[in-house]
Motif scaffolding. Structure first.
Motif, PDB file in Angstrom:
ATOM      1  N   LYS A   2       9.790   6.310  -0.446  1.00 34.58           N
ATOM      2  CA  LYS A   2       9.601   5.088  -1.224  1.00 34.58           C
ATOM      3  C   LYS A   2       8.696   5.308  -2.432  1.00 34.58           C
ATOM      4  CE  LYS A   2       8.284   0.283  -0.536  1.00 34.58           C
ATOM      5  NZ  LYS A   2       7.864  -0.697   0.446  1.00 34.58           N
ATOM      6  N   TYR A   3       7.628   6.060  -2.269  1.00 31.41           N
ATOM      7  CA  TYR A   3       6.674   6.297  -3.350  1.00 31.41           C
ATOM      8  C   TYR A   3       6.758   7.764  -3.767  1.00 31.41           C
ATOM      9  CZ  TYR A   3       5.050   1.834  -1.514  1.00 31.41           C
ATOM     10  OH  TYR A   3       4.982   0.541  -1.077  1.00 31.41           O
ATOM     11  N   VAL A  58      -3.054   1.936   0.802  1.00 30.54           N
ATOM     12  CA  VAL A  58      -3.836   1.791  -0.432  1.00 30.54           C
ATOM     13  C   VAL A  58      -3.332   0.602  -1.235  1.00 30.54           C
ATOM     14  CG1 VAL A  58      -4.312   2.873  -2.676  1.00 30.54           C
ATOM     15  CG2 VAL A  58      -4.505   4.218  -0.578  1.00 30.54           C
ATOM     16  N   LEU A  59      -2.030   0.525  -1.434  1.00 34.56           N
ATOM     17  CA  LEU A  59      -1.463  -0.533  -2.277  1.00 34.56           C
ATOM     18  C   LEU A  59      -1.692  -1.919  -1.690  1.00 34.56           C
ATOM     19  CD1 LEU A  59       1.845   1.280  -3.230  1.00 34.56           C
ATOM     20  CD2 LEU A  59      -0.082   0.790  -4.762  1.00 34.56           C
ATOM     21  N   ASP A 127       9.139  -6.780  -3.010  1.00 35.06           N
ATOM     22  CA  ASP A 127       8.257  -5.715  -2.536  1.00 35.06           C
ATOM     23  C   ASP A 127       6.994  -5.646  -3.397  1.00 35.06           C
ATOM     24  OD1 ASP A 127       7.028  -3.375  -1.676  1.00 35.06           O
ATOM     25  OD2 ASP A 127       8.931  -2.337  -1.353  1.00 35.06           O
ATOM     26  N   LYS A 128       5.986  -6.371  -2.973  1.00 36.03           N
ATOM     27  CA  LYS A 128       4.727  -6.460  -3.710  1.00 36.03           C
ATOM     28  C   LYS A 128       4.089  -5.093  -3.941  1.00 36.03           C
ATOM     29  CE  LYS A 128       1.922  -9.605  -2.084  1.00 36.03           C
ATOM     30  NZ  LYS A 128       0.837 -10.328  -1.386  1.00 36.03           N
ATOM     31  N   ASN A 129       4.063  -4.264  -2.914  1.00 36.35           N
ATOM     32  CA  ASN A 129       3.441  -2.942  -3.054  1.00 36.35           C
ATOM     33  C   ASN A 129       4.202  -2.049  -4.029  1.00 36.35           C
ATOM     34  OD1 ASN A 129       1.337  -3.588  -1.393  1.00 36.35           O
ATOM     35  ND2 ASN A 129       2.102  -2.477   0.379  1.00 36.35           N
ATOM     36  N   LEU A 130       5.507  -2.155  -4.052  1.00 33.66           N
ATOM     37  CA  LEU A 130       6.293  -1.366  -4.996  1.00 33.66           C
ATOM     38  C   LEU A 130       6.014  -1.823  -6.433  1.00 33.66           C
ATOM     39  CD1 LEU A 130       8.231   0.972  -5.216  1.00 33.66           C
ATOM     40  CD2 LEU A 130      10.131  -0.636  -4.945  1.00 33.66           C
ATOM     41  N   ILE A 142      -6.457   2.184 -10.450  1.00 27.25           N
ATOM     42  CA  ILE A 142      -7.092   1.210  -9.566  1.00 27.25           C
ATOM     43  C   ILE A 142      -8.558   1.086  -9.959  1.00 27.25           C
ATOM     44  CG2 ILE A 142      -7.709   0.689  -7.175  1.00 27.25           C
ATOM     45  CD1 ILE A 142      -5.247   2.470  -6.383  1.00 27.25           C
ATOM     46  N   THR A 143      -9.026  -0.168 -10.091  1.00 24.28           N
ATOM     47  CA  THR A 143     -10.431  -0.410 -10.433  1.00 24.28           C
ATOM     48  C   THR A 143     -11.000  -1.498  -9.534  1.00 24.28           C
ATOM     49  OG1 THR A 143     -10.050  -2.185 -12.039  1.00 24.28           O
ATOM     50  CG2 THR A 143      -9.916   0.093 -12.866  1.00 24.28           C
TER      51      THR A 143
END
Length: 156
Positions: A2-3, A58-59, A127-130, A142-143
């Motif tokens: 997927k990633y 993480v996502l 797919d929010k993480n995607l 990422i901050t």
């Protein structure tokens, strides 16, 4: 997959987690060594599955992303329901927001006619993480959201 697969450095940093991952699949250190030698394609698949699991974790926790280029800043707040964006465009070709000097110029001139702002929000896809991952693939990092929060205060 997927990633994307984690880098060698990331995999090395996550070595204890990877050992636990293999253990959950009843794969011992000896079996892992044998698997890499005799069935490298299966070992590759295990690395892909592990990478996807790490990315998912993480996502799911990411709340803020920043994508800063020479003349643009895209600051994202990733809420439960939508992605919120502060977009900044600097219209001074002598400025590079990625440098200390350029960012100092921006802080002094953020209310000038040389800076344009845009705010927007967008619902996630299925797919929010995607969606988050795609922003990272486009250069976002990422901050903790300090810059986004600063804009949120000055715009209110």
């Amino acid at each position: 997959m997927k990633y994307t697969r984690l880098t060698q450095q990331q995999l090395e940093e996550l070595h204890p987690e990877f050992i636990n991952f293999l253990a959950t699949q009843s794969i011992t250190a000896e079996e892992w060594t044998k698997l890499k030698q005799e069935k490298p394609e299966v070992a590759e698949e295990e690395l892909d599955v592990f990478s996807d699991l790490i990315w998912e974790g993480v996502l799911s926790k990411v709340e803020y992303l920043e994508n800063i280029s020479e003349l643009h800043m895209h600051l994202f707040h990733l809420t439960d329901k939508e992605m919120k964006l502060f977009s900044v465009k600097v219209m001074n070709p002598n400025i590079d927001l990625r440098t200390k000097e350029g960012f100092s110029w921006f802080k002094r001139n953020f209310q000038s006619d040389f800076v344009e702002y845009l705010t927007a929000s967008k619902a996630y896809s299925e797919d929010k993480n995607l969606d988050k991952f795609n922003l990272i693939q486009q250069g976002a990092v990422i901050t903790k959201g300090e810059l986004y929060k600063w804009f949120d205060q000055i715009i209110d």
